[in-house]
Scaffold this motif. Structure first.
Motif: not given
Length: 182
Positions: A115-134
């Protein structure tokens, strides 16, 4: 030799007949053995469902979360070794929001949740993340994350991998029977 086999066979038949229910009688012994009388009938074994303790609905106890988390759940409606659904929704403000809805097939007692996602922090930048959990079932009482890999892509300082790690590695989380989501 033939008479010994016949004697063993006859003894086995008498033993099985005596254990099959009805009145217990022991022949050839003095009455001082205290014969107990008729055996109580217990009836058929109670049915607990199609797959006993592993079928049906279950929920994983994820513990407490901060108020910014509006919804969190990890549950199955089709048995421990069925499909589990993970939901995590939160809004921490300033654009930092999570909306996760992912599934993992736990056939054979193991599965990989991604699972994961993406978001933008206002006027700062963006983050994309993914977790892989066995994940691995620990009997019928828990699920353990045997391997956790978190990947974060961002140009914002301070957003490290550990912020996005939702499942602690090698810690067993308790399974609770039932789910209000099924």
């Amino acid at each position: 030799m033939r008479s010994a086999r016949a004697l063993v066979l006859a003894g086995s038949v008498v033993f099985l007949a005596a254990c099959s229910g009805g009145e217990t009688q022991v022949e050839g012994l003095p009455d001082t053995t205290g014969a107990t009388g008729p055996t109580a009938a217990t009836g058929p074994t109670a049915a607990t469902g199609p797959t006993a303790a592993t079928g049906g609905a279950f929920t994983l106890d994820l513990g407490e979360y901060p108020a910014a988390v509006s919804e969190v759940a990890f549950f199955t409606c089709d048995g421990l070794e069925g499909t589990w659904r993970y939901i995590f929704k939160a809004d921490f403000g300033a654009g930092v929001a999570f909306d996760v809805d992912s599934e993992v097939d736990m056939a054979g007692g193991e599965g990989t949740l991604v699972f994961g996602g993406q978001f933008s922090v206002l006027d700062v930048g963006s983050v994309t993340w993914t977790d892989t959990v066995d994940l691995q079932l620990v009997g019928t009482r828990g699920i353990k994350a045997t391997n956790v890999v978190v990947e974060v892509d961002t140009n914002i300082p301070g957003f490290t991998d550990d912020i996005f790690e939702n499942f602690p590695k090698n810690r067993t989380l308790a399974i609770i029977e039932g789910s209000d989501r099924c």
